[in-house]
Design a protein around this motif. Sequence first.
Motif, PDB file in Angstrom:
ATOM      1  N   LYS A 122       7.133 -24.804  -3.199  1.00 17.36           N
ATOM      2  CA  LYS A 122       7.101 -24.904  -4.613  1.00 17.36           C
ATOM      3  C   LYS A 122       5.845 -24.530  -5.165  1.00 17.36           C
ATOM      4  O   LYS A 122       5.515 -23.840  -6.150  1.00 17.36           O
ATOM      5  N   SER A 123       4.738 -25.150  -4.444  1.00 17.33           N
ATOM      6  CA  SER A 123       3.551 -24.785  -4.781  1.00 17.33           C
ATOM      7  C   SER A 123       3.251 -23.321  -4.602  1.00 17.33           C
ATOM      8  O   SER A 123       2.593 -22.563  -5.582  1.00 17.33           O
ATOM      9  N   MET A 124       3.794 -22.635  -3.462  1.00 16.80           N
ATOM     10  CA  MET A 124       3.436 -21.286  -3.236  1.00 16.80           C
ATOM     11  C   MET A 124       4.018 -20.570  -4.244  1.00 16.80           C
ATOM     12  O   MET A 124       3.701 -19.408  -4.652  1.00 16.80           O
ATOM     13  N   TRP A 125       5.386 -20.798  -4.662  1.00 15.68           N
ATOM     14  CA  TRP A 125       5.977 -19.823  -5.535  1.00 15.68           C
ATOM     15  C   TRP A 125       5.272 -19.889  -6.843  1.00 15.68           C
ATOM     16  O   TRP A 125       5.137 -18.882  -7.697  1.00 15.68           O
ATOM     17  N   ALA A 126       4.692 -21.180  -7.291  1.00 14.98           N
ATOM     18  CA  ALA A 126       4.149 -21.220  -8.585  1.00 14.98           C
ATOM     19  C   ALA A 126       2.733 -20.516  -8.590  1.00 14.98           C
ATOM     20  O   ALA A 126       2.523 -19.889  -9.662  1.00 14.98           O
TER      21      ALA A 126
END
Length: 622
Positions: free
Chosen positions: A177-181
């Motif tokens: 999720k952090s990576m996507w954002a």
Amino acid sequence: MQVKSFKPMMIFNKLVSVVTDYLNAQYGLEIRESAVQFQPTRKEFEGDYTLVVFPLAAKVSKSPVSFAEELGEHMMVQSDYVEAYNVVKGFLNFSLSARFWKEILEWTGDVGVHFKQLDKKGRLVLEYSSPNTNKPLHLGHIRNILLGWAMYKIKQRCGYELIRTQIVNDRGVAICKSMWAWKNCSSGETPESSGIKGDHLIGKYYVIFDKKLKEEYLDWQKSREAEACLKERVGKDENAEAFFKRFKNDYFNEFSKIGKEVRDMLRKWEEGNTEVTALWEKMNSWVYDGFDETYEKLEVTFDKTYYESDTYKLGKKLVEEGLEKETFFQKEDGSIWVDLSDSGMDEKLLLRSDGTSVYMTQDIGTARVRYDDFQMDEMIYVVGNEQDYHFKVLFEILKRLGESYAEGLYHLSYGMVDLPDGRMKSREGNVVDADDLIEEVINTAAKNVEERGDMAHLSEENQKENIRRIAMGALKFHLLKVNPKKRMVFNPEESVDMQGHTGPYVQNAFVRIQSILGKTEEYPFELMEDYWKINEEERSLIQLMLSYGEVIVRAGEEQDPSHLANYLYHLARTFHRFYHEHRIINAESEAAAAFRYHLIKHVSAYFEDGMELLGISMPSRM
RNA sequence: GGCUUCGUAGCUUAACUGGAUAGAGCACUUGACUACGGAUCAGGAGGUUGCAGGUUCGAAUCCUGCCGAAGUCACCA
């Protein structure tokens, strides 16, 4: 005072055996020595130690009072150290001679004597931090880490060989999720370019992701698809609002566009996709730098760091082996389970039907990797009590797999840290960040120091270090003084208190003693020979020092550093009272001065040693 | 709902594992520096240990039943 090799524990054992021998000889009673316990006499009664006679009197069918008299008389005759006794109801209180206290005082000079007779224990792996890589450390982690560090020190003192480890939870949906954002909502900012600490930067994008998802979800709720879904799945007596609130996670898995992208990312990661792996590695390294900084501020280190991205593979293998041995079983869809219902637990999933691993799989693998690395006899996991059931299951599984260390597994289960207005919720931003908190206590300590002005003459560097020690002393003591098992309410204002039942209170006693010692001459030990009128405060201090070893052993066995913290507070309190009641420099006689000189010197060594076991260091001034 | 843990002064907590009149700190209040550091000390007020039974010489602690809180019961971690 020629008894250099004198061992005071032997006096105690001797006093105990005076009682047991007597019971044996007179009444033919075999009583274990551990069943005869001397406890410090309560303040309102005359005497130093008390023997509770009720249970013994019952065994010989005599009245407690007369039997206590009988024992007291016998002890007077048999031991040179027993000076007087009195009986109140079934309590036998006896007073020990000045010679006893002086000999004990001499013995206490070396803190190490309390531990010399302890057996060597085995090798112990301690896991005391298990962070997720998608957000910075918070107050809950601090409690976890400080508890673990204290246990490391205490267990080591009790004779264990310690290996300190952490397990980093560096894989899974959350990180993606952090990576996507970051990939979609940043213009490539880094800790360097933004000046934001790495773990906080990742946390920032985790929050951004959540915001994006929420926006998308809200939009979706107005769609036809959502309408249909609502109609189909809404519960009885449930309105649309309540439904959508509870449905969020399912939405993420079934309908969300960015949810799908995140899951694709996770799949690519598991397949070893180079682009995703590179991003994952880059972002994780930022987080680790951030964690290291926080660990350093907390003054803790690790011997070995484990990553779940490594250990889950071995976990899978062990589960498959367990399946072959029929410790586990497979369902029709291919998922692998363990049935613990004969141990009062449930069936538990170990491997998903698609062959991917779950939390439990990793922990099985991690345990084995640690054994391969260190061949430990025991292992302690410092983890919050929300995972009580998980560890109960894990330990049972490791037993059934026949792991050699399985009998020596412990879960040091600590209670959640709540804020005055309820539980911390990272989603709602209602968390106390570790770095912020540390900064805040240091600022408060600095303000206090400035107001007092006692440090003005020290170098700036020196002042800063003292301030840091006082601040961390306050924070650490505040978290360690309560029983780990108990859920605690953390009031930020109280954590920076420096008066009363606090770390700085203990530090203050220590600093005060150093100041006095610096102003007085050294006295040879023999000079105290003529001092016979040992007062109540002096006796209490010696009595407390005598019980130091017991306290540490208990803290170790019960895995509860609060016993030590409260002991140190008690010792400090007793010292402060002593200080106000009696002169040390310019005492009434030279013998008294010599006695008190050695007394406070020894006491200060206990402060320093005990606080060190809690991970707290002493300031030079405050 | 099942299981686990926990209810102690207004707040934060202790009680050596069944022992004496439940002990501290914060907040409130009264005092104590021409003597070793006042981040200290002495005093006051504040308790039916959630409620009701039971076990015994003796219960905050053990047993039973209520009342209340938290956690957990995921092909999450």
